[in-house]
Design a protein around this motif. Structure first.
Motif, short mmCIF file in Angstrom:
data_model
loop_
_atom_site.label_atom_id
_atom_site.label_comp_id
_atom_site.label_asym_id
_atom_site.label_seq_id
_atom_site.Cartn_x
_atom_site.Cartn_y
_atom_site.Cartn_z
N PHE A 63 0.83 -1.21 0.00
CA PHE A 63 0.00 0.00 0.00
C PHE A 63 0.86 1.26 0.00
CE2 PHE A 63 -3.51 -2.63 1.97
CZ PHE A 63 -4.33 -2.55 0.87
N GLU A 90 -1.25 1.96 -5.59
CA GLU A 90 -2.58 2.41 -5.21
C GLU A 90 -3.39 1.26 -4.62
OE1 GLU A 90 -1.15 5.40 -8.22
OE2 GLU A 90 -0.89 3.27 -7.79
N PRO A 91 -4.23 1.54 -3.61
CA PRO A 91 -4.91 0.48 -2.84
C PRO A 91 -5.84 -0.40 -3.67
CG PRO A 91 -5.81 2.64 -2.29
CD PRO A 91 -4.55 2.87 -3.08
N GLY A 92 -6.53 0.19 -4.65
CA GLY A 92 -7.44 -0.61 -5.47
C GLY A 92 -6.69 -1.69 -6.22
N TYR A 93 -5.53 -1.33 -6.76
CA TYR A 93 -4.75 -2.32 -7.50
C TYR A 93 -4.19 -3.39 -6.57
CZ TYR A 93 -1.26 -4.54 -10.39
OH TYR A 93 -0.52 -5.48 -11.05
N ARG A 132 -1.76 -0.42 -14.28
CA ARG A 132 -2.65 0.34 -13.40
C ARG A 132 -3.29 1.50 -14.16
NH1 ARG A 132 0.58 2.80 -9.55
NH2 ARG A 132 2.39 2.25 -10.80
N LEU A 182 -13.32 7.92 -8.07
CA LEU A 182 -12.61 7.41 -6.89
C LEU A 182 -12.10 6.00 -7.14
CD1 LEU A 182 -14.94 8.71 -4.04
CD2 LEU A 182 -12.68 9.59 -4.68
N LEU A 183 -12.90 5.19 -7.81
CA LEU A 183 -12.47 3.83 -8.14
C LEU A 183 -11.25 3.85 -9.05
CD1 LEU A 183 -12.99 0.77 -8.01
CD2 LEU A 183 -14.50 1.03 -10.00
N SER A 241 -8.12 4.83 -7.28
CA SER A 241 -7.60 3.76 -6.44
C SER A 241 -6.71 2.80 -7.22
CB SER A 241 -8.76 2.98 -5.79
OG SER A 241 -9.38 2.10 -6.70
N PHE A 242 -6.75 2.88 -8.56
CA PHE A 242 -5.85 2.08 -9.39
C PHE A 242 -4.68 2.91 -9.93
CE2 PHE A 242 -9.44 -0.76 -9.35
CZ PHE A 242 -8.86 -2.02 -9.44
N PHE A 299 -3.31 7.18 -9.67
CA PHE A 299 -3.64 8.52 -9.19
C PHE A 299 -3.87 9.51 -10.33
CE2 PHE A 299 -2.63 12.76 -7.53
CZ PHE A 299 -3.52 12.80 -6.47
#
Length: 366
Positions: free
Chosen positions: A58, A62-65, A129, A157-158, A161-162, A164
């Motif tokens: 993290f 990015e957190p989504g990825y 990403r 936002l989604l 998360s992958f 920026f």
């Protein structure tokens, strides 16, 4: 009249079948690269760590990825199966957008330009990403067209998360729903080109806005000090090409805006040469143009209708020439594209190090 209607219907069905076959073969080529590209090396290493080190990842991704890869890795799915699956899914969303926005009579012209200038980079070199974020944006344009801000913000936002860079979607929502005169667009283009002669101003603004954001602040520092992909240049072949299309787009504006969703397509397309100029000054910022590349190539295809029949041939010839030139530049700048290796045709017993070094050892382009 009835017979003519049936004939046109058959022609359209045949066109759709031909397009389906073409895109299927294109998917096989673009999405199944094995030792090609550059970014897969770091992605594969992170994929191997994510099951046990996802909390630490993290800090770097990015957190989504991270969560997305954790899902596949924890199920024991091989990295290249994960990678190819993700490429195929994003391929679907990207090329579905081109099919939706491009008139059927010019879609192949748009595809030629898109493949040469963007698809090789997106799917073979593969900034994964970034590609996922672009696909999410293209899926969200329905909400942009309808003016539905809440679901669009959720998709924004989604996407962030992958990658920026998807924060640019906030600007795109505003820009895609506006309409500026040609005079104002020229003024904006000239001012942006003047401001972007140096990257110091851009880094200063970016640092002031995002330096306190976790993960992003460190990247800005790295790029501004030359440790990342931050350096750029003032002039290139691509800059001349995109500046020329900026002029063509302004001149042929009415032919674009009369098509379905034409105003939004035009506004996004006219923005791309500005993003390209930004990418010349700060290389990493070139990723922003990927979000609107689909609309740019669709608009370039629509311009075909702005010419008389003799000039149409010259326009198509020009598209082919600049596309071939772009392909040649991509293929020969280093070893990432040549030799092209296909996952379904290669030996899967090679170690990571053997795969990582394969292209550099076997390519005539170093």
């Amino acid at each position: 009249m009835f017979v003519q209607s049936i004939s046109k219907g058959k022609d359209r069905i045949n066109h759709e079948i031909e397009l389906d076959i073409y895109l299927f073969l294109l998917c096989l080529f673009l999405c199944f690269g094995y030792t090609t590209g550059t970014d897969w090396r770091s992605y594969e290493q992170a994929y191997g760590w994510v099951a046990t080190e996802y909390k630490n990842l993290f800090l770097f991704q990015e957190p989504g990825y991270v969560l997305y890869t954790f899902l596949f890795s924890s199920l024991g799915i091989d990295f290249f199966h994960f990678l190819i699956f993700t490429k195929i899914v994003t391929f679907y969303f990207v090329f579905r957008a081109i099919r939706y926005y491009a008139p059927c009579q010019v879609i192949f012209l748009s595809l030629v330009f898109f493949i040469a200038w963007y698809a090789f980079f997106l799917f073979i070199d593969n900034p994964l990403r970034n590609l996922i974020a672009v696909s999410i944006f293209l899926s969200s344009t329905k909400y942009l067209r309808e003016g539905r801000i809440k679901p669009y913000l959720f998709m924004t936002l989604l996407a962030i998360s992958f990658h920026f860079s998807a924060i640019v979607m906030l600007l795109l929502y505003y820009w895609g729903r506006k309409k500026y005169s040609n005079r104002n667009l020229i003024v904006i283009y000239v001012i942006c080109n003047m401001l972007l002669l140096s990257n110091s101003l851009i880094f200063s603004v970016a640092s002031a806005l995002f330096s306190s954001v976790p993960l992003v602040g460190d990247k800005i520092v790295a790029y501004s000090t030359g440790e990342g992909d931050g350096g750029g240049k003032l002039l290139s072949f691509g800059y001349l090409v995109h500046t020329s299309f900026f002029i063509f787009l302004l001149c042929g504006r009415k032919y674009i805006e009369r098509e379905k969703n034409g105003q939004m397509i035009f506004m996004f397309a006219i923005l791309l040469p500005i993003f390209f100029r930004l990418g010349l000054t700060i290389t990493v910022m070139g990723r922003l143009q990927l979000y609107i590349a689909v609309f740019y190539v669709v608009a370039i295809g629509m311009l075909f209708n702005a010419f008389e029949w003799r000039s149409k041939l010259l326009y198509v010839f020009m598209i082919l020439i600049v596309s071939i030139a772009s392909c040649f530049s991509y293929m020969t700048k280093d070893s990432r594209y040549v030799p092209y290796t296909h996952y379904l045709l290669m030996d899967h017993d090679m170690s990571y190090d053997e795969r990582a070094e394969y292209n550099s050892r076997h390519s005539p382009y170093k």
